[in-house]
Design an enzyme around this catalytic site. Structure first.
Site, short mmCIF file in Angstrom:
data_model
loop_
_atom_site.label_atom_id
_atom_site.label_comp_id
_atom_site.label_asym_id
_atom_site.label_seq_id
_atom_site.Cartn_x
_atom_site.Cartn_y
_atom_site.Cartn_z
N THR A 1 0.86 -1.18 0.00
CA THR A 1 0.00 0.00 0.00
C THR A 1 0.90 1.23 0.00
OG1 THR A 1 0.00 0.40 2.39
CG2 THR A 1 -1.52 -1.28 1.57
N LYS B 1 11.98 9.50 -2.28
CA LYS B 1 12.98 8.51 -2.69
C LYS B 1 14.40 9.00 -2.39
CE LYS B 1 10.15 6.44 -6.28
NZ LYS B 1 9.75 6.53 -7.69
#
Ligand code: ADP
Ligand code: ASP
Ligand code: MG
Length: 812
Positions: free
Chosen positions: A548, A675
């Site tokens: 998720t 990221k």
């Protein structure tokens, strides 16, 4: 032939046993336990007496069970003398009632009376069996009180075998035809009935076998023989066809209920073969116990002994004092307490040993008495006891010829996160034992069996989120079953949850029909539900896989790790939450020796994190990083240089499903910022998400639009301004790239124009690329390049992480 309670649970079973005995070559002797559950009921009766409670309902319960069995026999054998049998049962029950009422009057149950009460079940079985057998052959009923003499006055002691043989010969000489005998009891010096201890009918059979010099002693029970572990705990265990007396002795001594621990010694002394057979599967050859063992396997079996207490005698007075150990154990012996296992530290500062739980209080009291002076003078510390322990033991005659067994044993225990409290190995190396907390012993047995017998590493995965990536992962798990089998890895998907429902299946969910089953499921999902499930199903290597992007689930990782789950995640929310949470997760993983793996957080399946970690472990340092970390933006920027406007390129990407439903979520740069933060933190930088200098592709007014269609409608208004940037770059033979940068301790995410010489110049069409400059990789960076988004590569990354959980020992 000895028939246990499990073989005598109903009239049908009695009848079946009759047939088995009749098929035997005569002479044959049969020893019987109480019908299943009756001894427990009698134990309860005694407890009720001692608690001075009303006995009526318990007595009625026992009467009803026994009368039912004997009445039901009528229907099974036409020639059966039911009135005699009912009369005998009634007589026995009357006797039981009288004994109980007598005790009720005095308010407690003396030991001698308790033994008489306890023996009622065996007496019943034997009388009924004799009546049933007599319909076809002559039957002699042997009375154990005439010859099974024990060597002391208490219950649960050993038989005086020479005397037993002598008395047997005196009363019976040889046996003929069919003889039957109740198990479980004999008489003491004073001639009182005493029991041989719970499960003692096996021992009765062995004693009788010695007295009649039997050819073999068969223990008939409810399983096909002796298995490597209790088959009720580990169904996939293996049957042991042949084992030595020594092995069987160790096995029963260390808790395998299949045989009473004292059974083997008399048989071994007389070299009488012992065979374990299944009443419900009489054609099966069972397990044969003789002097021989099957040599091919070092570890034969694992057993566990529960309800053990460890007693510790320690203090400065122990050091160098000759005879301390002797006094400790003499005290135990005088108190008739059997010491199960001993371990002493080499400093001689303490002696620890285990005793059965119900003897512990007595043991401590007696030691306190023996060492009264030493305790008073502070030469000894107060005697300590540690309750609720269990012993797990590996058994095998051939263990001494094999190195590394202990190491595999302990590593298996540590794999199951079972703490070892004490260790003991007998010097013949036939058994090796570890004392562990009772709560964990079943898990310990399961995992030791997995690692020492199946030698099949096992992953029990639980998937959270079944969108495109989750579905693809399930498909890959299914596709790879054969490969996993070849590699001898058991990858079991124990459950799947979406935001509403949850599917749990200890043996693995059906990889074909999981979708329908999940839709039909009425269970909702929670951490505590999953943790309970894992505990009760003895799942020892559970992994959660988070597919998720849910913040709440990410915040649960700490608890998952704490509950001994490995965590594998594609969700970046945990690693980009506060730095302190990030550290907590890593610390908890180390503490619990679980893996926290998130290779797919950056570059989907590209091997970024793992490579970076290996370099850093080898002493490398990150100097600079530059990369394209968004597949959707990589595609959009590629299209821009093919002549499309920003809005056209975005529309194309959106139509192809390369962007989020609302492309603002890509163009706002947040995902890239997360990221780069993961990479920076991996490299040891103490940064928070808002330390990342983030310049979105589009101005804030656009980036903040929350509706995808509205965003697409307004995006063209920005095209012209953006086109100027493109033109400017192209005029200088440069291309625009949306890059993430780590430099000088800072992170940035922005549009950058790069020329032909730049490693990111060629990266487009959805590819990711990472140029990493480190101490070891400079001036040229090391480059990782490839598709960094998409269900297949992301699922493959998760699959890889899942397999890496098997090697958790390598985590630092
Ligand atoms: P009975 O009533 O015949 O005396 P028990 O219940 O006393 O039977 O003993 C048989 C049980 O022993 C089996 O049902 C099994 O659960 C248990 N057991 C424990 N360890 C082992 C083992 N290593 N192999 C087979 N059975 C075992
Ligand atoms: N009936 C006794 C018990 O349950 C003895 C036996 O079954 O071996 O302990
Ligand atoms: Mg038994």
């Amino acid at each position: 032939m000895k028939f246990g309670g499990s073989s005598l649970a109903s009239a049908e079973k009695f009848n079946h046993v009759v047939a088995l005995i009749e098929q035997q070559q005569q002479p044959v002797a049969a020893v019987f336990s109480a019908p299943q559950g009756i001894t427990n009921d009698l134990v309860t009766l005694i407890e009720l007496i001692n608690q001075q409670q009303n006995l009526t309902s318990q007595l009625d319960l026992i009467s009803q069970k026994l009368l039912t069995i004997s009445a039901d026999c009528v229907a099974l054998r036409a020639d059966f003398d039911s009135s005699k049998s009912q009369q005998q049962t009634a007589g026995l029950l009357d006797q039981l009632r009288h004994l109980a009422q007598g005790c009720e009057l005095i308010g407690f149950c003396p030991e001698i009376t308790a033994a008489q009460i306890l023996s009622s079940g065996e007496k019943f079985s034997t009388l009924l069996m004799a009546t049933l057998l007599r319909t076809k052959s002559p039957v002699t009923v042997l009375d154990p009180r005439l010859f099974i003499h024990t060597d002391s006055d208490v219950n649960d002691t050993v038989a005086d075998l020479p005397r037993c043989q002598q008395e047997f010969n005196k009363h019976y000489q040889a046996i003929t035809d069919i003889s039957v005998m109740p198990g479980f009891y004999g008489v003491n010096h004073s001639g009182d009935l005493v029991t041989l201890g719970r499960n003692g009918s096996d021992y009765s059979a062995a004693i009788l076998a010695v007295c009649v010099d039997a050819e073999s002693c068969e223990i008939w029970t409810d399983v096909d023989g002796i298995y490597s572990v209790d088959p009720h705990l580990v169904p996939e265990t293996q049957l042991i066809e042949q084992m030595s007396y020594q092995e069987a002795m160790e096995l029963s001594y260390f808790g395998a209920k299949i045989l009473h621990p004292k059974t083997i010694t008399p048989l071994a002394n007389q070299q009488i073969k012992c065979v374990i057979k299944n009443t419900h599967n009489p054609d099966h050859h069972g397990t044969t116990i003789t002097t021989e063992t099957a040599k091919h396997k070092a570890v034969k079996a694992i057993s566990n002994l529960s309800d053990v207490v460890m007693i510790n005698v320690s203090g400065p007075g122990m050091k160098g004092m000759v005879g301390m150990a002797a006094r400790v154990f003499a005290t135990m012996s005088e108190a008739q307490i059997s010491v199960i296992l001993i371990s002493q530290s080499s400093s001689e500062y303490s002696i620890s040993f285990c005793v059965p739980g119900d003897e512990a209080t007595k043991a401590v009291r007696r030691l306190e008495k023996t060492f009264k002076l030493e305790l008073k003078n502070g030469l000894l510390e107060p005697i300590q006891r540690r309750n609720n322990l269990a012993i797990i033991t590996l058994i095998g005659d051939q263990m001494h010829q094999q190195k590394g067994t202990a190491s595999r044993f302990f590593s298996a225990l540590s794999h199951a996160r079972v703490n070892i409290i004490a260790i003991a190995q007998d010097s013949s190396e036939r058994s090796i034992s570890a004392v562990v907390r009772a709560k964990r012993v079943d898990d310990a047995v399961v995992i030791c069996h997995q690692q020492l017998f199946l030698k099949k590493p096992r992953i029990d995965a639980f998937l959270i989120g079944c969108g495109t990536v989750g579905r693809e992962l399930i498909a890959q798990i299914k596709k790879q079953q054969e490969w996993l089998q070849q590699k001898n890895i058991e990858l079991n998907l124990i459950g799947i949850a979406n935001s509403r429902q949850c599917l749990l299946e200890a043996d693995g969910v059906d990889l074909e029909h999981w979708q329908e089953q999940l839709t039909d499921s009425e269970t909702s999902f929670s951490l505590s539900k999953l943790a309970d499930f894992v505990r009760t199903a003895h799942i020892t290597n559970p992994v959660i896989i988070d597919c998720t992007s849910n913040q709440g689930i990410a915040m649960d990782y700490l608890s998952y790790l704490e509950h001994n789950f490995h965590v594998v995640t594609a969700n970046k929310k945990a690693n980009t939450d506060t730095l302190s949470y990030y550290h907590q997760l890593h610390q908890m993983a180390a503490k619990r020796q679980r893996r926290f793996l998130y290779e797919t957080n950056v570059g989907a399946g590209l091997p970024v994190i793992d490579n970076l970690q290996s370099l850093l472990r080898a002493g490398d340092e990150l100097i600079q990083f530059e990369g394209i970390l968004s597949g959707s933006l990589s595609y959009i920027f590629g299209e821009i240089h093919q002549g499309l406007s920003l809005s056209e390129a975005t529309k194309k990407a959106r139509d192809l499903g390369y962007t989020e439903p609302n492309p603002a979520e890509d163009l706002n740069g947040m995902d890239v910022a997360r990221k780069v933060l993961v990479i920076a933190r991996e490299a040891g930088m103490a940064l928070e998400l808002n330390d990342v200098d983030l310049q979105a592709v589009v101005p804030p007014a656009l980036a903040e639009i929350t509706d995808g269609d509205a965003f697409m409608q307004q995006l063209p208004a920005y095209d012209q301004e953006f086109q100027q940037k493109i033109d400017q770059a192209e005029n200088q033979q440069q291309k625009l790239r949306y890059v993430a940068i780590i430099k000088n301790g800072k992170c940035a995410v922005k549009i950058q124009a790069v020329d032909k010489t730049h490693p990111l110049y060629d990266i487009e069409a959805g590819e990711n690329a990472l140029a990493i400059n480190t101490q070891y990789y400079q001036p040229k960076p090391f480059i990782i390049r490839g598709y960094g988004a998409g269900a297949e590569v992301t699922a493959a990354g998760l699959f890889g992480d899942m397999l890496r959980t098997l090697a958790w020992e390598q985590e630092y």
